[in-house]
Design a protein around this motif. Structure first.
Motif, PDB file in Angstrom:
ATOM      1  N   ARG A   1      -2.300  -0.378   8.312  1.00 35.25           N
ATOM      2  CA  ARG A   1      -3.344  -0.973   9.152  1.00 35.25           C
ATOM      3  C   ARG A   1      -3.092  -0.751  10.637  1.00 35.25           C
ATOM      4  NH1 ARG A   1      -6.673  -5.032   6.887  1.00 35.25           N
ATOM      5  NH2 ARG A   1      -7.701  -4.849   8.890  1.00 35.25           N
TER       6      ARG A   1
ATOM      7  N   SER B   1       2.860  -0.403   9.395  1.00 37.14           N
ATOM      8  CA  SER B   1       2.025  -0.550   8.202  1.00 37.14           C
ATOM      9  C   SER B   1       0.787   0.327   8.369  1.00 37.14           C
ATOM     10  CB  SER B   1       1.604  -2.009   8.007  1.00 37.14           C
ATOM     11  OG  SER B   1       0.748  -2.415   9.049  1.00 37.14           O
TER      12      SER B   1
ATOM     13  N   ASN C   1       5.999  -0.100   5.294  1.00 37.08           N
ATOM     14  CA  ASN C   1       6.116   1.073   4.442  1.00 37.08           C
ATOM     15  C   ASN C   1       7.018   2.093   5.132  1.00 37.08           C
ATOM     16  OD1 ASN C   1       4.480   3.018   6.026  1.00 37.08           O
ATOM     17  ND2 ASN C   1       2.803   1.637   5.500  1.00 37.08           N
TER      18      ASN C   1
ATOM     19  N   VAL D   1       0.070   1.376  -1.584  1.00 38.02           N
ATOM     20  CA  VAL D   1      -0.839   0.436  -2.235  1.00 38.02           C
ATOM     21  C   VAL D   1      -1.240  -0.704  -1.300  1.00 38.02           C
ATOM     22  CG1 VAL D   1      -1.125  -1.153  -4.168  1.00 38.02           C
ATOM     23  CG2 VAL D   1       0.092   0.987  -4.496  1.00 38.02           C
ATOM     24  N   ASP D   2      -0.274  -1.388  -0.713  1.00 36.05           N
ATOM     25  CA  ASP D   2      -0.561  -2.525   0.165  1.00 36.05           C
ATOM     26  C   ASP D   2      -0.558  -2.041   1.610  1.00 36.05           C
ATOM     27  OD1 ASP D   2      -0.831  -4.906   1.499  1.00 36.05           O
ATOM     28  OD2 ASP D   2       0.668  -5.972   0.312  1.00 36.05           O
ATOM     29  N   LYS D   3      -1.718  -1.923   2.211  1.00 32.54           N
ATOM     30  CA  LYS D   3      -1.879  -1.361   3.556  1.00 32.54           C
ATOM     31  C   LYS D   3      -1.413  -2.302   4.660  1.00 32.54           C
ATOM     32  CE  LYS D   3      -4.114   2.083   1.718  1.00 32.54           C
ATOM     33  NZ  LYS D   3      -3.372   3.215   1.280  1.00 32.54           N
ATOM     34  N   GLU D   4      -1.124  -3.558   4.331  1.00 30.94           N
ATOM     35  CA  GLU D   4      -0.735  -4.536   5.342  1.00 30.94           C
ATOM     36  C   GLU D   4       0.768  -4.810   5.378  1.00 30.94           C
ATOM     37  OE1 GLU D   4      -3.152  -7.971   4.635  1.00 30.94           O
ATOM     38  OE2 GLU D   4      -5.002  -6.838   4.863  1.00 30.94           O
ATOM     39  N   ARG D   5       1.530  -4.228   4.478  1.00 28.69           N
ATOM     40  CA  ARG D   5       2.975  -4.471   4.412  1.00 28.69           C
ATOM     41  C   ARG D   5       3.751  -3.305   4.997  1.00 28.69           C
ATOM     42  NH1 ARG D   5       5.264  -7.023  -0.816  1.00 28.69           N
ATOM     43  NH2 ARG D   5       6.972  -6.853   0.624  1.00 28.69           N
TER      44      ARG D   5
END
Length: 96
Positions: A35, A33, A63, A57-61
């Protein structure tokens, strides 16, 4: 590398890639991810120092970014309140 969420030490063999769906053994969060990436930097556009990376878009999920590199950064502990903060809260506290 260290997990961005719980700071669990995760061994990454040099030359091997982190799997897109790998999870932290400590907290179960996504390892691959933003992060956990060495390019992650909130001060940059799209929070990424790699200019060719696609927007996530979601930096914690999880990818599928091909530019992912494991980061050495550990989770930051929660900030402790200072005496000044306690005094301000007491000053503006509603009276019952």
């Amino acid at each position: 590398m260290n997990c961005w969420h719980c700071a669990t030490k995760i061994e990454v063999v040099t030359g091997e890639r982190v799997g897109f769906r790998d999870e932290c053994p400590g907290c179960g969060r996504a390892i691959h991810s933003c992060r956990n990436c060495g390019f992650y930097d909130p001060a940059y556009n799209n929070s990424c120092r790699e200019p060719m990376a696609e927007r996530v878009v979601d930096k914690e999920r999880f990818n599928f970014c091909e530019y992912f590199i494991p980061s050495d950064a550990a989770a930051k502990p929660a900030a402790k309140k200072t005496g000044a903060q306690d005094k301000l809260e007491a000053l503006f506290k509603k009276k019952s």
